[in-house]
Design an enzyme around this catalytic site. Structure first.
Site, PDB file in Angstrom:
ATOM      1  N   CYS A 109       0.163  -6.138   5.538  1.00  0.00           N
ATOM      2  CA  CYS A 109       0.351  -4.689   5.598  1.00  0.00           C
ATOM      3  C   CYS A 109       0.417  -4.213   7.031  1.00  0.00           C
ATOM      4  O   CYS A 109       0.940  -3.150   7.317  1.00  0.00           O
ATOM      5  CB  CYS A 109      -0.789  -4.005   4.863  1.00  0.00           C
ATOM      6  SG  CYS A 109      -2.399  -4.581   5.409  1.00  0.00           S
TER       7      CYS A 109
ATOM      8  N   GLU B 291      -4.484   2.478   0.631  1.00  0.00           N
ATOM      9  CA  GLU B 291      -3.907   1.728   1.752  1.00  0.00           C
ATOM     10  C   GLU B 291      -2.518   1.332   1.283  1.00  0.00           C
ATOM     11  O   GLU B 291      -2.394   0.480   0.398  1.00  0.00           O
ATOM     12  CB  GLU B 291      -4.715   0.459   2.020  1.00  0.00           C
ATOM     13  CG  GLU B 291      -6.139   0.682   2.430  1.00  0.00           C
ATOM     14  CD  GLU B 291      -6.235   1.243   3.813  1.00  0.00           C
ATOM     15  OE1 GLU B 291      -5.402   0.891   4.655  1.00  0.00           O
ATOM     16  OE2 GLU B 291      -7.127   2.065   4.034  1.00  0.00           O
TER      17      GLU B 291
HETATM   18  P1  NAP Z   1       2.060  -2.640  -6.003  1.00  0.00           P
HETATM   19  O1  NAP Z   1       3.133  -3.059  -6.911  1.00  0.00           O
HETATM   20  O2  NAP Z   1       1.931  -1.212  -5.665  1.00  0.00           O
HETATM   21  O3  NAP Z   1       0.717  -3.191  -6.685  1.00  0.00           O
HETATM   22  C1  NAP Z   1      -0.525  -3.000  -6.089  1.00  0.00           C
HETATM   23  C2  NAP Z   1      -1.607  -3.115  -7.149  1.00  0.00           C
HETATM   24  O4  NAP Z   1      -1.489  -2.032  -8.054  1.00  0.00           O
HETATM   25  C3  NAP Z   1      -1.518  -4.370  -8.000  1.00  0.00           C
HETATM   26  O5  NAP Z   1      -2.806  -4.808  -8.301  1.00  0.00           O
HETATM   27  C4  NAP Z   1      -0.813  -3.880  -9.250  1.00  0.00           C
HETATM   28  O6  NAP Z   1      -1.070  -4.679 -10.362  1.00  0.00           O
HETATM   29  C5  NAP Z   1      -1.446  -2.528  -9.385  1.00  0.00           C
HETATM   30  N1  NAP Z   1      -0.708  -1.598 -10.211  1.00  0.00           N
HETATM   31  C6  NAP Z   1       0.620  -1.401 -10.255  1.00  0.00           C
HETATM   32  N2  NAP Z   1       0.904  -0.406 -11.118  1.00  0.00           N
HETATM   33  C7  NAP Z   1      -0.268   0.018 -11.618  1.00  0.00           C
HETATM   34  C8  NAP Z   1      -0.640   1.008 -12.575  1.00  0.00           C
HETATM   35  N3  NAP Z   1       0.249   1.777 -13.166  1.00  0.00           N
HETATM   36  N4  NAP Z   1      -1.959   1.173 -12.859  1.00  0.00           N
HETATM   37  C9  NAP Z   1      -2.902   0.411 -12.261  1.00  0.00           C
HETATM   38  N5  NAP Z   1      -2.589  -0.553 -11.366  1.00  0.00           N
HETATM   39  C10 NAP Z   1      -1.308  -0.741 -11.034  1.00  0.00           C
HETATM   40  O7  NAP Z   1       2.127  -3.388  -4.625  1.00  0.00           O
HETATM   41  P2  NAP Z   1       2.332  -4.943  -4.389  1.00  0.00           P
HETATM   42  O8  NAP Z   1       3.763  -5.245  -4.575  1.00  0.00           O
HETATM   43  O9  NAP Z   1       1.313  -5.739  -5.101  1.00  0.00           O
HETATM   44  O10 NAP Z   1       1.922  -5.015  -2.857  1.00  0.00           O
HETATM   45  C11 NAP Z   1       2.862  -4.927  -1.824  1.00  0.00           C
HETATM   46  C12 NAP Z   1       2.769  -3.637  -1.093  1.00  0.00           C
HETATM   47  O11 NAP Z   1       1.422  -3.364  -0.754  1.00  0.00           O
HETATM   48  C13 NAP Z   1       3.530  -3.615   0.177  1.00  0.00           C
HETATM   49  O12 NAP Z   1       4.309  -2.461   0.202  1.00  0.00           O
HETATM   50  C14 NAP Z   1       2.480  -3.558   1.271  1.00  0.00           C
HETATM   51  O13 NAP Z   1       2.866  -2.873   2.425  1.00  0.00           O
HETATM   52  C15 NAP Z   1       1.332  -2.925   0.600  1.00  0.00           C
HETATM   53  N6  NAP Z   1       0.080  -3.365   1.168  1.00  0.00           N
HETATM   54  C16 NAP Z   1      -0.670  -2.491   1.889  1.00  0.00           C
HETATM   55  C17 NAP Z   1      -1.870  -2.914   2.435  1.00  0.00           C
HETATM   56  C18 NAP Z   1      -2.743  -1.986   3.239  1.00  0.00           C
HETATM   57  O14 NAP Z   1      -3.876  -2.351   3.552  1.00  0.00           O
HETATM   58  N7  NAP Z   1      -2.291  -0.824   3.582  1.00  0.00           N
HETATM   59  C19 NAP Z   1      -2.303  -4.213   2.246  1.00  0.00           C
HETATM   60  C20 NAP Z   1      -1.507  -5.071   1.519  1.00  0.00           C
HETATM   61  C21 NAP Z   1      -0.313  -4.629   0.971  1.00  0.00           C
HETATM   62  P3  NAP Z   1       0.031  -5.711 -10.916  1.00  0.00           P
HETATM   63  O15 NAP Z   1       0.195  -6.741  -9.884  1.00  0.00           O
HETATM   64  O16 NAP Z   1      -0.586  -6.239 -12.157  1.00  0.00           O
HETATM   65  O17 NAP Z   1       1.255  -4.912 -11.137  1.00  0.00           O
END
Ligand code: NAP
Length: 686
Positions: A297, A258
């Site tokens: 999101c 997602e």
């Molecule tokens: P993100 O940086 O991609 O992080 C998402 C998750 O992935 C976090 O738990 C992060 O952990 C983890 N992560 C990052 N790099 C990783 C790696 N190399 N290996 C394993 N895990 C890893 O996104 P975010 O900034 O938290 O969230 C914001 C984004 O999410 C926005 O773009 C939003 O649109 C999207 N979003 C989408 C939905 C949906 O349902 N489609 C819902 C909510 C948000 P850490 O925090 O420890 O880095």
């Protein structure tokens, strides 16, 4: 900082983490409120614990029992919710924002408890029937079953819904019998940790069914196997990186994503500023910009509006946004809080700059932005910001850049086809709203937009009061969209549970299929005895126990009596001439007469364990029954479901579905259906 507690991971049945590491700061005043832990985690331990303990303890329960646990967990979290609300404020959330995360999370558990109780069987095999004959003699048939995958579910979540995000993934995995390893986004992991602590304190979680990682996932993904599943919510960039992890690719480990999505709302061309739909549109766009400070999101990033009404929409939106009180949610009257972290604040500011290269600012920080509350200058607040795309068809603007905060862009269109084309420029979104009063507009837009949007929300004056809104994914409806939105699917009632089960086709004789599926399959050997199946208690009844009834010849008097009793004098039963000209060439009995007569044939009238008949499923009238035909019924115990429920008098009972076949004198099937009954369990012997 020194007083900020150290968060702990829950791995291998113990809480790990004493040494504080990264400080997690309050979004309201910048104070450190928690720290991640320094200790490295041994992911082989987490995996081993999940595989050995988690799977065994979950498989010791069946679907119905796990559904009951989910309900109890939901109740427990609801009772203890205030602890979570107190903490949630630090993520920048108002009480209303936190409600979505905390009570929305608990209600997702309630919803899945209901899905499990209503739609899943006892045991741990789902029969996706009906079985279909594969040979002319009826001795070889095929069907599908769904079974627990026997692996682990790793759930990686975004920062914006630290509790709901965990629970909406946990609920269907738990029902399916998969132990979960949860990895929340670090920024708000203090809320996930608090919720997981409560869940463990409830005593309701089977051992090893829920583990928690604070911090990074290390080599976890490299250690997974083919029966495991990974789900991810977050940015498209991280999704793109993780889905090509060589181990996931090599072992075909499902990866459900997602990702960020540039959702839109379209104001239909026929709506004028005097229509209630005009105000509904403005309200929805403003709400999606400010709820959770736009960090949803599903938030509306692109508002697609008829060119002739752009000024009117902009002016109404400015009016609304100017009234939004921003600040510390603890301050009376505050309606919008902060972004979740300072990193997020910097990120949104950077994306806004990029958007401003191709759009004009209609409302923003210059328009009286002054967050209320103590210490808010150190907080992660951001002004609601409304933009107007200079050229809505240009590359590189709001169709491509996501500012994950209170930022939305107006786009002007001239005709409906252009609006549909602009919506598609998001390259795949979670949700689109269409605000229209014309059903023909909905019928034109929705089928085209559906290929690129996971959910379509049609808003008009008729549904407005009850609409759950553009931005709310619901447990019963699919959440997830194609393309840019990640291509995944979550929620959607039972659909989500099936993502955590493995489907297999099974072929064999009906008797074998019945043994495997634990459901009677037509053509399988039946068990006949002197005792009428309606005289057996729930626990005594065996699948396949069957009764072949005596026969009854249908007379003209039956048709006349049934017609008078029911008032159904349809020509097919009463008009000799018209019936002769019909496809049947003669008068035939009412289908409902055949049903009633069959009940008369198989019922065992005296009081007994069968408490009620609460419905019929899959009813078909297959061949006509004419005057002089002789019918007979076979009643067979098809399926038993133990929901652990009691009758209104407090007596334990279960659900029994019976297969009914009604045949004529030539052995041809005339009616076929399941009847659903409630049957008493044998009373405890004194
Ligand atoms: P993100 O940086 O991609 O992080 C998402 C998750 O992935 C976090 O738990 C992060 O952990 C983890 N992560 C990052 N790099 C990783 C790696 N190399 N290996 C394993 N895990 C890893 O996104 P975010 O900034 O938290 O969230 C914001 C984004 O999410 C926005 O773009 C939003 O649109 C999207 N979003 C989408 C939905 C949906 O349902 N489609 C819902 C909510 C948000 P850490 O925090 O420890 O880095």
């Amino acid at each position: 900082m020194s007083n900020a507690p150290t968060l702990q991971s829950f791995i291998g049945g113990r809480w790990i983490g004493q040494q504080g590491a990264q400080a997690l700061r309050s979004a309201i005043d910048g104070q450190a409120i928690a720290r991640t832990h320094e200790e490295a985690l041994d992911f082989s331990e987490a995996i081993e614990h999940g595989r050995k303990r988690g799977i065994a303890s979950l498989m010791a329960l069946d679907f119905q029992q796990r559904a009951a646990r989910l309900k109890a967990l939901a109740l427990y979290l609801t009772e203890h919710k205030e602890q979570l609300y107190t903490l949630s404020r630090h993520s920048g959330a108002t009480r209303a924002d936190s409600w979505i995360d905390i009570e929305g999370g608990a209600s997702t558990l309630f919803s899945y408890a209901g899905v499990g109780a209503r739609e899943l069987p006892s045991g741990n095999i789902v029969h996706e029937g009906p079985a279909m004959p594969l040979g002319k003699q009826g001795t070889f048939a095929g069907t599908h079953i769904l079974v627990p995958r026997g692996g682990l579910a790793v759930h990686i979540n975004a920062f914006n819904f630290p509790i709901w995000g965990m629970l909406e993934k946990f609920a269907p995995s738990f029902l399916a019998g998969m132990p979960c390893i949860i990895k929340p986004a670090t920024a708000t992991s203090y809320l996930t940790e608090a919720a997981v602590r409560l869940m463990h304190a409830s005593g309701l979680l089977p051992e090893g069914s829920l583990q928690l990682i604070i911090g990074g996932t290390g080599d976890l993904l490299d250690r997974l196997q083919g029966q495991d599943v990974v789900t991810f919510t977050g940015s498209a960039d991280t999704a793109a990186k993780l889905r090509v992890n060589p181990n996931l690719v090599r072992n075909s480990i499902p990866f459900n994503a997602e990702a960020d999505s540039l959702n839109c709302a379209i104001l239909a061309p026929e709506i004028t500023p005097g229509d209630p739909e005009f105000d509904l549109f403005v309200k929805e766009v403003a709400r999606e910009m400010t709820v959770k400070a736009g960090q949803k999101c599903t938030a509306i990033r692109r508002a697609i509006v008829p060119a002739k009404h752009v000024d009117a929409v902009a002016s109404k939106l400015r009016e609304r946004l100017a009234q939004v009180v921003i600040g510390d949610p603890a301050v009376e009257g505050v309606r919008m809080g902060a972004l979740a972290s300072h990193a997020q604040q910097a990120d949104v500011a950077e994306r806004l700059d990029a958007l401003l290269a191709s759009s004009d600012l209609l409302f923003g920080a210059r328009d009286g932005f002054a967050p209320r509350g103590e210490g808010v200058n150190e907080g992660a607040f951001f002004a609601p910001t409304l933009l107007l795309a200079r050229d809505p068809h240009a590359e590189g603007g709001a169709h491509d850049i996501e500012a994950f905060g209170p930022v939305s862009t107006l786009m002007a269109y001239d005709d409906l086809d252009e609006a549909i084309a602009l919506a598609a420029r998001g390259k795949g979104s979670l949700v689109a709203s269409l605000v229209t009063k014309d059903p023909l507009v909905a019928a034109k837009v929705v089928p085209q937009a559906a290929a690129l949007h996971g959910r379509l929300h049609i808003l008009d004056r008729e549904c407005a009061a009850e609409s759950t809104g553009h931005g709310s994914p619901l447990p019963v409806l699919k959440h997830g969209g194609p393309g840019r939105a990640g291509g995944g699917e979550e929620l959607g009632g039972l659909r989500a549970v099936t993502h955590y089960l493995q489907r297999a086709a099974v072929q064999g004789s009906p008797t074998m299929l019945a043994a495997v599926t634990r459901e009677h399959v037509r053509g399988a050997k039946v068990i006949e005895s002197e005792v009428h199946p309606f005289r057996r208690y729930f626990d005594e009844l065996q699948i396949g126990e069957s009764l072949l009834t005596h026969r009854r010849t249908v007379t003209e008097a039956d048709l006349v009596n049934f017609g008078c009793l029911s008032g159904d004098h349809f020509y097919m039963h009463f008009d000799e001439i018209a019936a002769k000209e019909s496809q049947f060439g003669k008068r035939i009995a009412h289908g409902y007469f055949v049903l009633s007569a069959a009940a008369g044939l198989f019922v065992s009238p005296a009081p007994g364990p069968v408490l009620a008949n609460y419905g019929l499923d899959t009813l078909r009238f297959i061949n006509p029954v004419g005057i002089g035909d002789t019918i007979q019924a076979r009643l067979t115990c098809k399926r038993k479901i133990d929901q652990g429920k009691k009758s209104p008098k407090g007596e334990p009972q279960g659900v029994v579905a019976w297969d009914v076949e009604v045949t004529n004198q030539n052995g041809e099937l005339v009616a076929s259906y399941d009847i659903l009954t409630l049957v008493l369990k044998r009373p405890e012997q004194a």
